[in-house]
Motif scaffolding. Structure first.
Motif, PDB file in Angstrom:
ATOM      1  N   PRO A  85       0.823  -1.218   0.000  1.00  0.00           N
ATOM      2  CA  PRO A  85       0.000   0.000   0.000  1.00  0.00           C
ATOM      3  C   PRO A  85       0.854   1.265   0.000  1.00  0.00           C
ATOM      4  N   ALA A  86       0.298   2.312  -0.564  1.00  0.00           N
ATOM      5  CA  ALA A  86       0.873   3.656  -0.472  1.00  0.00           C
ATOM      6  C   ALA A  86      -0.233   4.557   0.058  1.00  0.00           C
ATOM      7  N   LEU A  87      -0.106   4.979   1.306  1.00  0.00           N
ATOM      8  CA  LEU A  87      -1.153   5.749   1.974  1.00  0.00           C
ATOM      9  C   LEU A  87      -0.544   7.004   2.581  1.00  0.00           C
ATOM     10  N   SER A  88      -1.029   8.161   2.150  1.00  0.00           N
ATOM     11  CA  SER A  88      -0.532   9.424   2.716  1.00  0.00           C
ATOM     12  C   SER A  88      -1.313   9.779   3.972  1.00  0.00           C
ATOM     13  N   HIS A  89      -0.671  10.552   4.841  1.00  0.00           N
ATOM     14  CA  HIS A  89      -1.307  11.022   6.071  1.00  0.00           C
ATOM     15  C   HIS A  89      -1.277  12.548   6.078  1.00  0.00           C
ATOM     16  N   PRO A  90      -2.381  13.196   6.468  1.00  0.00           N
ATOM     17  CA  PRO A  90      -2.489  14.656   6.364  1.00  0.00           C
ATOM     18  C   PRO A  90      -1.371  15.438   7.040  1.00  0.00           C
ATOM     19  N   ASN A  91      -0.871  14.958   8.178  1.00  0.00           N
ATOM     20  CA  ASN A  91       0.135  15.733   8.896  1.00  0.00           C
ATOM     21  C   ASN A  91       1.556  15.207   8.710  1.00  0.00           C
ATOM     22  N   VAL A  92       1.744  14.295   7.734  1.00  0.00           N
ATOM     23  CA  VAL A  92       3.082  13.817   7.400  1.00  0.00           C
ATOM     24  C   VAL A  92       3.449  14.346   6.019  1.00  0.00           C
ATOM     25  N   LYS A  93       4.606  14.974   5.935  1.00  0.00           N
ATOM     26  CA  LYS A  93       5.032  15.579   4.681  1.00  0.00           C
ATOM     27  C   LYS A  93       5.137  14.530   3.578  1.00  0.00           C
ATOM     28  N   SER A  94       4.508  14.813   2.437  1.00  0.00           N
ATOM     29  CA  SER A  94       4.564  13.902   1.298  1.00  0.00           C
ATOM     30  C   SER A  94       4.392  14.693   0.011  1.00  0.00           C
ATOM     31  N   VAL A  95       4.729  14.076  -1.112  1.00  0.00           N
ATOM     32  CA  VAL A  95       4.625  14.748  -2.411  1.00  0.00           C
ATOM     33  C   VAL A  95       3.179  15.093  -2.724  1.00  0.00           C
ATOM     34  N   HIS A  96       2.263  14.170  -2.400  1.00  0.00           N
ATOM     35  CA  HIS A  96       0.834  14.368  -2.637  1.00  0.00           C
ATOM     36  C   HIS A  96       0.054  13.977  -1.397  1.00  0.00           C
ATOM     37  N   GLN A  97      -1.095  14.617  -1.187  1.00  0.00           N
ATOM     38  CA  GLN A  97      -2.051  14.188  -0.171  1.00  0.00           C
ATOM     39  C   GLN A  97      -3.195  13.440  -0.859  1.00  0.00           C
ATOM     40  N   GLY A  98      -3.941  12.689  -0.076  1.00  0.00           N
ATOM     41  CA  GLY A  98      -5.070  11.956  -0.633  1.00  0.00           C
ATOM     42  C   GLY A  98      -4.665  10.734  -1.426  1.00  0.00           C
ATOM     43  N   VAL A  99      -3.460  10.202  -1.165  1.00  0.00           N
ATOM     44  CA  VAL A  99      -2.996   8.999  -1.855  1.00  0.00           C
ATOM     45  C   VAL A  99      -3.437   7.771  -1.064  1.00  0.00           C
ATOM     46  N   ASP A 100      -4.109   6.841  -1.730  1.00  0.00           N
ATOM     47  CA  ASP A 100      -4.538   5.591  -1.106  1.00  0.00           C
ATOM     48  C   ASP A 100      -4.554   4.516  -2.195  1.00  0.00           C
ATOM     49  N   ILE A 101      -3.389   3.939  -2.440  1.00  0.00           N
ATOM     50  CA  ILE A 101      -3.208   2.964  -3.519  1.00  0.00           C
ATOM     51  C   ILE A 101      -2.678   1.664  -2.935  1.00  0.00           C
ATOM     52  N   VAL A 102      -3.130   0.550  -3.479  1.00  0.00           N
ATOM     53  CA  VAL A 102      -2.536  -0.741  -3.156  1.00  0.00           C
ATOM     54  C   VAL A 102      -1.917  -1.303  -4.428  1.00  0.00           C
ATOM     55  N   PHE A 103      -0.596  -1.486  -4.406  1.00  0.00           N
ATOM     56  CA  PHE A 103       0.113  -2.090  -5.530  1.00  0.00           C
ATOM     57  C   PHE A 103       0.190  -3.601  -5.304  1.00  0.00           C
ATOM     58  N   VAL A 104      -0.121  -4.368  -6.330  1.00  0.00           N
ATOM     59  CA  VAL A 104      -0.035  -5.826  -6.246  1.00  0.00           C
ATOM     60  C   VAL A 104       0.947  -6.286  -7.318  1.00  0.00           C
ATOM     61  N   ARG A 105       2.084  -6.748  -6.875  1.00  0.00           N
ATOM     62  CA  ARG A 105       3.204  -7.082  -7.777  1.00  0.00           C
ATOM     63  C   ARG A 105       3.449  -8.589  -7.811  1.00  0.00           C
ATOM     64  N   GLU A 106       3.484  -9.165  -8.997  1.00  0.00           N
ATOM     65  CA  GLU A 106       3.828 -10.576  -9.147  1.00  0.00           C
ATOM     66  C   GLU A 106       5.306 -10.745  -8.796  1.00  0.00           C
ATOM     67  N   ILE A 107       5.667 -11.779  -8.001  1.00  0.00           N
ATOM     68  CA  ILE A 107       7.050 -11.869  -7.536  1.00  0.00           C
ATOM     69  C   ILE A 107       7.692 -13.244  -7.735  1.00  0.00           C
ATOM     70  N   THR A 108       7.116 -14.098  -8.555  1.00  0.00           N
ATOM     71  CA  THR A 108       7.753 -15.396  -8.776  1.00  0.00           C
ATOM     72  C   THR A 108       8.365 -15.532 -10.161  1.00  0.00           C
ATOM     73  N   GLU A 109       8.049 -14.614 -11.072  1.00  0.00           N
ATOM     74  CA  GLU A 109       8.568 -14.731 -12.438  1.00  0.00           C
ATOM     75  C   GLU A 109       9.051 -13.371 -12.941  1.00  0.00           C
ATOM     76  N   GLY A 110       8.758 -13.020 -14.183  1.00  0.00           N
ATOM     77  CA  GLY A 110       9.251 -11.758 -14.728  1.00  0.00           C
ATOM     78  C   GLY A 110      10.732 -11.836 -15.058  1.00  0.00           C
ATOM     79  N   MET A 111      11.460 -10.743 -14.803  1.00  0.00           N
ATOM     80  CA  MET A 111      12.923 -10.748 -14.979  1.00  0.00           C
ATOM     81  C   MET A 111      13.508 -11.601 -13.859  1.00  0.00           C
ATOM     82  N   LEU A 112      14.000 -12.773 -14.210  1.00  0.00           N
ATOM     83  CA  LEU A 112      14.400 -13.744 -13.203  1.00  0.00           C
ATOM     84  C   LEU A 112      15.736 -13.406 -12.558  1.00  0.00           C
TER      85      LEU A 112
END
Length: 352
Positions: free
Chosen positions: A101-128
């Motif tokens: 997850p990438a979750l911003s918090h209002p009182n923590v300095k970040s590039v953007h506010q209102g970020v609430d993303i969940v990244f799901v990455r395949e991790i058994t294959e791809g570039m081996l």
């Protein structure tokens, strides 16, 4: 619930105990019974058993519902010694998706506010690389001027990581999945990944499905990340996008992670072992604590255990409260607290 505890190396010895402390508080508050199983790994594993992934640890993990694993300081391990390796836990236990997850918090300095993303990455294959193969070398150099590396995409790997993304999205308010790939260029490799995502999307009519080219989504994440909800992608692309997500939310100290398999999951923060600050009691425990929260949430859904789900909700609320109050935060979050003080504050908020 049977949950393993593997401290890892360096700051792992400081942040993992805080994660366990918070989970114990949440379990006590919700009546969730947890059988804790401490196991050696990394430097401690080598000291006690002669290998960074001892056989006793591997065997014990197979009987658990999940485990908490601290960061591994493999960069400092001796080279060329097969007993000093990055413990191949993902490969051994077929943990096929990294949920970050990438979750911003209002009182923590970040590039953007209102970020609430969940990244799901395949991790058994791809570039081996070494951790994703059983035998042989995934890249080789036939002469000093040529290096050959392999990228592997399978229908099974693509399908199960896509399904994990849609399962996550259906429980979130926006119910939206974006598949990131480069199908117009890599027509067979990215094409197969995209095909399987489209097939899985048909099983989730209530979840909105979009596709983005990897270069386009990288740009949009920097400019307007608020438009994304759940992002699913292949291994190498995901490795890059998840670090962009961490940067958007305020850094790796705010980047938890969960390695997901068919029947087990591993809570492990995205950050490394940070040997430069180890032993000073200043490491931010947020990412490790929230990785543990994700493990409880996953187990609650996977096992149909409402007490685990309730414990996860308590931890989420407590962490949000402690960050909002800004009284017990580590220096990287703008506060003056140490690792243990921040962990104590979150555990106390969980218990209330």
């Amino acid at each position: 619930m049977k949950i393993g505890v593997l401290d890892g190396d360096d700051i792992g010895l400081e942040v993992v105990p805080e994660c366990v402390k918070v989970i114990k508080a949440a379990a006590s508050a919700t009546g969730l019974a947890v059988d804790w199983v401490p196991l050696p790994i990394g430097k401690r594993g080598h000291e006690e058993h002669g290998h960074t992934l001892p056989a006793v640890t591997e065997q014990s993990l197979r009987g658990l519902d999940g485990w908490i694993m601290g960061p591994i300081g493999h960069n400092a391990y001796p080279r060329g010694d097969p007993t000093w390796v990055m413990p191949p836990v993902r490969k051994k236990f077929e943990l096929f998706a990294a949920v970050r997850p990438a979750l911003s918090h209002p009182n923590v300095k970040s590039v953007h506010q209102g970020v609430d993303i969940v990244f799901v990455r395949e991790i058994t294959e791809g570039m081996l690389y070494s951790e994703t193969v059983v035998a042989g070398a995934p890249e080789f150099r036939p002469n000093d001027d040529i290096t050959v590396a392999m990228r592997v995409i399978t229908r099974k790997g693509s399908r199960r990581v896509a399904r994990e993304a849609f399962e996550i999205a259906k429980r979130r308010p926006r119910k939206k999945v974006t598949a990131a790939h480069k199908e117009p260029v890599y027509r067979l490799a990215c094409g197969m990944f995209a095909e399987e995502c489209r097939k899985v999307a048909k099983d989730y009519p209530d979840v909105e499905f979009h596709e983005e080219l990897i270069d386009t989504i990288a740009m949009k994440l920097v400019m307007a990340p608020q438009q994304f909800d759940v992002v699913v992608t292949t291994n190498q692309f995901g490795d890059i996008l998840t670090d962009i997500g961490a940067g958007l939310a305020g850094g790796l100290g705010l980047a938890p992670g969960l390695g997901v398999g068919e029947h087990q999951a591993m809570a492990q923060a995205t950050h490394g072992s940070a040997p430069d600050i180890a032993g000073r009691g200043i490491a931010n425990p947020y990412a490790m604590i929230m990785s543990g929260q994700m493990l409880l949430e996953w187990l609650g859904n996977k096992r149909g255990e409402p007490k685990a789900a309730a414990a996860a909700r308590r931890i989420q609320a407590a962490v949000t409260k402690v960050i909002a109050e800004a009284k017990h935060l580590t220096a990287d979050l703008g506060g003056r607290a140490g690792t243990q003080e921040m962990g104590d504050a979150i555990a106390a908020a969980v218990a209330r």
